[in-house]
Structures are given as C-alpha cells and as structure tokens.
Scaffold this motif. Structure first.
Motif, PDB file in Angstrom:
ATOM      1  N   ALA A 111       4.000   3.590  -7.316  1.00  0.00           N
ATOM      2  CA  ALA A 111       4.837   2.809  -6.106  1.00  0.00           C
ATOM      3  C   ALA A 111       4.410   1.673  -5.099  1.00  0.00           C
ATOM      4  O   ALA A 111       5.328   0.350  -5.351  1.00  0.00           O
ATOM      5  CB  ALA A 111       5.290   3.997  -4.463  1.00  0.00           C
ATOM      6  N   GLU A 147       0.135  13.355  -7.006  1.00  0.00           N
ATOM      7  CA  GLU A 147       0.560  12.517  -6.181  1.00  0.00           C
ATOM      8  C   GLU A 147      -0.165  11.733  -5.746  1.00  0.00           C
ATOM      9  O   GLU A 147       0.834  10.426  -5.523  1.00  0.00           O
ATOM     10  CB  GLU A 147      -0.502  13.894  -4.903  1.00  0.00           C
ATOM     11  CG  GLU A 147       0.842  14.739  -3.940  1.00  0.00           C
ATOM     12  CD  GLU A 147       1.954  14.229  -2.665  1.00  0.00           C
ATOM     13  OE1 GLU A 147       1.748  13.119  -2.739  1.00  0.00           O
ATOM     14  OE2 GLU A 147       2.599  15.774  -3.405  1.00  0.00           O
ATOM     15  N   ARG A 157       1.094  -1.223  -0.332  1.00  0.00           N
ATOM     16  CA  ARG A 157      -0.244  -0.105  -0.064  1.00  0.00           C
ATOM     17  C   ARG A 157       0.840   1.354  -0.393  1.00  0.00           C
ATOM     18  O   ARG A 157       2.217   0.953   0.293  1.00  0.00           O
ATOM     19  CB  ARG A 157      -0.909   0.260   1.077  1.00  0.00           C
ATOM     20  CG  ARG A 157      -0.342   0.101   2.221  1.00  0.00           C
ATOM     21  CD  ARG A 157      -1.106  -0.500   3.553  1.00  0.00           C
ATOM     22  NE  ARG A 157      -1.481   1.249   4.499  1.00  0.00           N
ATOM     23  CZ  ARG A 157      -2.219   1.558   5.021  1.00  0.00           C
ATOM     24  NH1 ARG A 157      -3.438   0.728   5.388  1.00  0.00           N
ATOM     25  NH2 ARG A 157      -2.826   2.600   5.822  1.00  0.00           N
ATOM     26  N   ALA A 158      -0.030   2.705  -0.056  1.00  0.00           N
ATOM     27  CA  ALA A 158       1.142   3.387  -0.234  1.00  0.00           C
ATOM     28  C   ALA A 158       0.229   4.582   0.208  1.00  0.00           C
ATOM     29  O   ALA A 158      -1.258   4.233  -0.370  1.00  0.00           O
ATOM     30  CB  ALA A 158       1.764   4.105  -1.776  1.00  0.00           C
ATOM     31  N   ALA A 159       0.468   6.097   1.379  1.00  0.00           N
ATOM     32  CA  ALA A 159      -0.893   6.919   1.109  1.00  0.00           C
ATOM     33  C   ALA A 159      -1.577   5.828   2.291  1.00  0.00           C
ATOM     34  O   ALA A 159      -1.051   5.528   2.775  1.00  0.00           O
ATOM     35  CB  ALA A 159      -1.042   7.452  -0.114  1.00  0.00           C
ATOM     36  N   GLY A 160      -2.638   6.900   2.714  1.00  0.00           N
ATOM     37  CA  GLY A 160      -3.264   6.424   3.468  1.00  0.00           C
ATOM     38  C   GLY A 160      -2.435   6.544   5.144  1.00  0.00           C
ATOM     39  O   GLY A 160      -3.382   6.412   6.067  1.00  0.00           O
ATOM     40  N   ALA A 161      -2.056   7.497   5.105  1.00  0.00           N
ATOM     41  CA  ALA A 161      -1.607   7.935   6.349  1.00  0.00           C
ATOM     42  C   ALA A 161      -2.355   9.435   6.768  1.00  0.00           C
ATOM     43  O   ALA A 161      -1.315   9.518   7.749  1.00  0.00           O
ATOM     44  CB  ALA A 161       0.086   8.222   5.935  1.00  0.00           C
ATOM     45  N   ARG A 163       7.016  -1.857  -6.595  1.00  0.00           N
ATOM     46  CA  ARG A 163       7.051  -2.797  -5.477  1.00  0.00           C
ATOM     47  C   ARG A 163       6.892  -4.107  -5.669  1.00  0.00           C
ATOM     48  O   ARG A 163       7.577  -5.181  -5.491  1.00  0.00           O
ATOM     49  CB  ARG A 163       6.592  -2.162  -4.060  1.00  0.00           C
ATOM     50  CG  ARG A 163       7.205  -1.337  -3.308  1.00  0.00           C
ATOM     51  CD  ARG A 163       6.702  -0.564  -2.155  1.00  0.00           C
ATOM     52  NE  ARG A 163       6.496  -1.664  -1.274  1.00  0.00           N
ATOM     53  CZ  ARG A 163       5.391  -0.673  -0.317  1.00  0.00           C
ATOM     54  NH1 ARG A 163       4.870   0.398  -0.528  1.00  0.00           N
ATOM     55  NH2 ARG A 163       4.834  -1.408   0.390  1.00  0.00           N
ATOM     56  N   SER A 210       1.782   9.054  -7.973  1.00  0.00           N
ATOM     57  CA  SER A 210       2.795   8.503  -7.479  1.00  0.00           C
ATOM     58  C   SER A 210       2.888   7.147  -6.574  1.00  0.00           C
ATOM     59  O   SER A 210       3.748   6.716  -6.036  1.00  0.00           O
ATOM     60  CB  SER A 210       3.641   9.575  -6.980  1.00  0.00           C
ATOM     61  OG  SER A 210       3.513   9.609  -5.248  1.00  0.00           O
TER      62      SER A 210
END
Lengths: 384, 384
Positions: free
Chosen positions: B309, B302, B207-211, B313, B305
């Motif tokens: 990512a 954003e 996963r990416a982002a979600g923070a 990965r 990206s």
C-alpha cells in the motif's frame, strides 16, 4: 520467650484483632444493609399468612443478571400448571437494576444489586421472603462450579431454608425463555458479545465462543463493528477497497478523517460503544456496499459455526443429523428488523447441516425464562 | 456592587491567585528539575571551549523513543564526512531510559524522560548543550503536526537557539537506521505492533497500518498471538481443528485448561504480554502444525499488504513497478533467527509485485538512525 518472639506474638495478636474487627464491621454493615433492603417486610400486614401476592402456594423469582442490567421477575407458584401453560402465568412484579456481573463490578456490588432487585420485586407484589418457593439466578460471569457455589452460599444467607435456590449462567435463562423453562436445545446469543450454549434432555451441556473479542468472538456486535472500523482504516491507507462505511461511520462519530478513528477507538475501552456501530454496517450492506456485505456474511459463518459446534458435541440432531431441536436466538445482532437479516442468514446456514433445526425468537425476556426454570427445577424436585 | 457581587469578585480574585501560585510552583519545579538534570554542565572544565567530546564541530543527538524504552545516541558532527562514511562515525555516548510515548505515560513524564536521557548522553561524552549542533527526536505517538509542534516548543526551551531541532515519528528513525540517514524507501516495523512508513526522495510520505489491534494490525506480534489464542479456544469448543498450540501455550502459561485462557487474557490489558507468545507459534509451525502455519502465512500477507500500500501510494517502484527501492525491516517478528522466517516470506511476497525491492536489515539501532538523520537534516540546511 525472647523479646523478638514476644514482639512477634503481640504483632500476630494485633493482626488477629484487626482482622476480627474488620469481619465484625463487615457483618454489621451487611446486617444493616440487609435490614434496610428488607425493611418493607416489617410493614406488611401480619394477617397475610399465605405468602402475599402469590396466593397460598407462594411465589417464584427469576433473575437475569447481565453486564448492562439486571431484571427480576416474580411469578405465582402454581404446581397444577402444565409446561405449556407456563406462558399464561401472570407476572406479579418486575424490577430492574444495574450490572450484576461480579467480574465487572466486584462481588460486593454484584451481591447488593442482586439482593436489592429481588427485594424490589417482592415488595412490589407484596410478598415476603418466607413466601418464596424457588429462586433461579441466571447471571453472566458464572462459568465454573466455584462461581456457582459462591453465589449459592450468600443466597442461602438471605432466604429461609425451605427456599430452593438455583444458580446458572445467563445464557441458560435466554434458552429457557424460548423453551418455556425446559433445558433442551441450543441458544445463540449475539449482542455486544456472542455465545452458543446447549443442553441435552439428560443434562449434558456444552458451549462455544463467549470468550470475548481478543479470543475470536468475531460474529458478535463488537466483532462486526471492529471489522467495519478496520475496513475504514484499510480503505484510507490503501490496504483495502473504498467503502461506504467510511462516510457512514465518520459522520456518525462526528470525525473528519479516518486517522481520527485511532484516537476515538482507544479513548474508551467499552466494547458496547464499538458494538453500537452495527446498524450502520447493516445499512451500508443493504445499500449494496460489498465490504459491509462481506463483513456480515463472515459474521453469519462465525455465529453458525458456534451453533454447529455445540449441536455436534451434544448430538442434539441425533445420530443421522436429522432430529429436531430448538434453536433459541437472542440479542440485538439477531433481531429480525432489517432487510439484511443476520439471524435469518444464520438459520439458513445452520439448516444446511441440520435440516430440522427449529428456530425460536422468544416472546418474553430472559428473566421470565429464569422464573420458568425456577418452576421447572422446583417441580422436578418435588413432584416427579 | 452588591454583597453577592463583592463575594463573587473576591472568589475570582482568590481563584486567580491560586492559579498563579500553581503556575509559579510548576515553573519553579521545572527550573529546579532542569537545574538538577543539567547540573553536570557547571562541573565541566571551563577550558573546553569547543564543545567537549565532539571536538570543535560539536555533536549530534539522535533519540529513539518508544513505548518500552528510549535510547539517545551522541555522534560527533563531522561536516566533511560523506553519506557512506556515516557508518564509521564513532558513537561518543549512549544512554537509555524508559517510555517516552506521551499517549502512554502523559506529557510531563515523557518530557522528563527525554530531557534526562539527552542529559545523560551529553554528560557521558563530556559535552554541554552549547556544543550540540542538531537533535533528531524520533518518538512513537507523533502522528500529527500538532504533536510535532508541541514537542518542538519545549525542546526549544532546553537548547540554545543555534541548535537545530527535528521531531519525527519513531518509524522514521527505523528507516534511517537502514538507509544511513536518507529518507527514501519504505520501512516495515513488526514487533508488538506493526506499521509501514515510506518516503520519496522529494519528501512525500505515506503510512499503512499502525492503528493498533482493534483496527486491523493483524500481522503484528499481538495479532499473531491473539490468533493463536483464538485457535486454542476454537479447538477446545469444537469450532476449529485441534492444534499443537494448545499444549504449547497452556504449558508456557502454567494453565490447565483452555477455559482458563479467558481469565488469563483479560486479567492484564498489556499488548506486549500477548505478543510475547509469538515464538511459540513459530515453533509449532516449524513442528508441522497446520493451524500455526496458517496463522503465520496470513500474517505474512497482512505485513506485505502494508508495504504494498505504501509503495504504490508513493510510486516508490516507478511507473512500470520495476524501480529499485530500499525496504528496511525492523522488529522481533521480522528477525531472521528461525527456520520459519516471517521476514523472508514477507520479502518473497513483496518481490512478486516489486521485483527490485532491496530488503535491508539494519546493523545499527534506530537511535543511531535518528542521529544520522540529524546529520542529514543539518547538512541539507547548511551545506547544500
């Protein structure tokens, strides 16, 4: 009158009574509290007819009220003192209390804190309220004339009518701490938050930033630290390059993985807790970390752009941009104790636009600036 | 035993008793609540031995639990159905409830919401818990195996032991809604928040982002709107160019000046309230506003990206970067109903890196994706 109307009237009567009782209770409580706060005045020597520690000309109070703490300084009122001699006035007393930002703790608590800290300072130097000549209250959260008027109204209840009262935003005290009480030039504050505030000699003022983290205060301590945390998350999920910030921050927070940062971040909404990570970002940049370096360079640009906006709007540098003006720099982010010196870089950046900017790092705290402002306002009103 | 020890022991005994009573009360309450929730089962025809509305093979439940609402879908379990026929399975029932994110409303409330919405769906199609074959619960806030296990444990208490239970993050249901229940490819969600989530066919995930907004979810609805608000403040204080956003946003919020935005912003911490301004930003960009246009272009970068990512990965595009893979796009920010189409621009951007990306805008809601996942997991376990 119908039974309904009668009932309605009785209800209104009852509501009025209740309201009145509440007002009376609040008044009684206020008098009681005030009584307690100012009890020390009754115990003071009756012989002291000239205003206690301040001598025959009385004293000045300067307050710097912020979100973290509130400081009150008591200076002697010496009319014969010149502007440049203000620095040599002795500090008669200094008292400290907690938060006095009414947006943060509410109006009642803010009032009590401010009243208590003034009483503490006067008590320490053996002065009564009657010996006070002027008070300058510089508190954060004062943004509109309505805020100012509200605070003036209750200050008026505390002091005898001859006492001159001035209420300003806390940035104004920070400026005065670097200009010996003169409101001219620009102040840049960068701690947890950031704001630039400026004044012309004829009383025009302007501000930039100071709108908090959601609304673009990116050069602040909070802004720098939030960017660093973001860089750690991006390095972890593949959106950004790896960085020393990861080990540095996780170790400092006692976390084992970047995923745990999410929980840490949202567990506590305090901006100061996040801003406290700034020294780690500076250390990583000093150690050559490109990501940390870029974050600091961007914060320098943001801070410089706040100053530039204020200076341009007020024309502080004159029509050709070459007049000299003071730039007072205050706050943890701008402190010159590191090799990567954010404050110095901000000045370098501003100098490109305004070659005659005069950077000043005040030697006294903002509360002293507030007391100098009180002297200055009072002198203008009475001796000019 | 001294009197002190005796006293201490009695105190402990009393505390133990109190604790036990509390546990019993909670248990009783739970049974009572569960009893109420599942009361409808007692009233159902005894003759229905084959699992009610689902026919002899029983039914599947798919849940999509988010911070705003929770949806439960009931499908018939038809083992002879092929993957591509899943879309033609009739929806036997649909039930809706409030927030079921345990981070947001607490575990007890989240459990009750989830249990109630499942009972509602089963009741609507006349099925009992005994006729359920598999449940896929996809809820936001499930980030760690520990979250998953906790939810599995109490789901186990609700259903008979033959029912298969699967617990996933809600992004997984969104992916499945575009891939007919197959966990392969990448999903990009951009609503108030944003996250990219991907799976390989052999079960690897990333996963990416979600923070959240503090930690760099800048492409989200909240991120876009916060940048727009910042642009208004910067235009006002001289740090940025003037923009149509000022009039557009102030008018929509009923405010008279940019200064009032500060109070509006911090009066309510809800991220969704800020994200609701996105359509205004899109309108301004469509009307040619450069500032709004730049904000949208940056959000596209954003969002792209995050996808990049995840794809890199997991190697979703193969070794030469040219394999085909599905990209499921979900959420208000990506909806293709505007001339300035953020979702389309994201796809354009991603296509430059991965020419064979297959963008999919699901025709069904994520809860249906969750039900398809339940079918898929169940089939794998029993028929492969």
């Amino acid at each position: 009158m119908t039974p309904e109307e009668e009932k309605e009237e009785k209800k209104e009567e009852k509501e009025d009574q209740e309201e009145q009782q509440q007002v009376l209770a609040l008044d009684a409580m206020k008098r009681y509290r005030n009584g307690e706060i100012w009890d020390f005045e009754d115990d003071m020597a009756v012989s002291d007819g000239h205003g206690g520690g301040g001598g025959e000309n009385g004293v000045l109070l300067g307050l710097d009220g912020g979100t973290t703490s509130t400081v009150c300084i008591c200076l002697p009122m010496i009319p014969s003192c010149s502007h440049s001699q203000l620095q040599s006035l002795p500090i008669l007393a200094r008292a400290v209390a907690g938060c006095s930002n009414h947006n943060s703790v509410g109006e009642i608590a803010a009032r009590e804190t401010l009243e208590q800290v003034m009483a503490d300072a006067l008590s320490k130097c053996g002065s009564k309220r009657s010996s006070v000549r002027a008070v300058c209250l510089a508190v954060s959260g004062v943004n509109h004339p309505t805020d100012q008027q509200r605070i003036l109204n209750w200050l008026r209840d505390i002091f005898p009518s001859h006492v001159k009262l001035y209420v300003r935003n806390d940035a104004v005290a920070a400026l005065a701490s670097g200009t010996m009480g003169r409101l001219h030039g620009c102040v840049l504050i960068a701690g947890t938050g950031t704001i630039a505030y400026g004044f012309t000699e004829d009383g025009k003022e302007a501000r930039a930033a100071g709108a908090g983290p959601v609304l673009g205060d990116w050069g602040s301590g909070y802004g720098i630290a939030a960017q660093a945390l973001t860089a750690v998350v991006k390095a972890h999920d593949g959106r950004g390059p790896s960085t020393r910030l990861t080990n540095s921050i996780l170790q400092a927070l006692g976390l084992f993985s970047a995923e745990e940062l999410i929980g840490w971040t949202y567990a506590d909404p305090s901006w100061a807790r996040i801003a406290a990570l700034v020294p780690l970002v500076v250390s990583c940049a000093e150690a050559g970390d490109e990501v940390a370096n870029k974050i600091l360079l961007e914060s320098v640009q943001e801070l410089a752009s706040s100053v530039k906006a204020v200076v341009e709007r007020l024309g502080l540098s004159g029509q050709d941009g070459k007049d000299a003006f003071p730039l007072v720099m205050v706050g943890g982010v701008l402190e010159a104790n590191r090799r990567w010196d954010i404050g110095k870089e901000v000045v370098n950046c501003i100098s490109k636009y305004f070659p005659r900017v005069l950077p000043i790092r005040p030697k006294v705290e903002p509360a002293v600036g507030a007391a100098w402002l009180a002297w200055n306002f009072y002198m203008k009103e009475y001796y000019s």
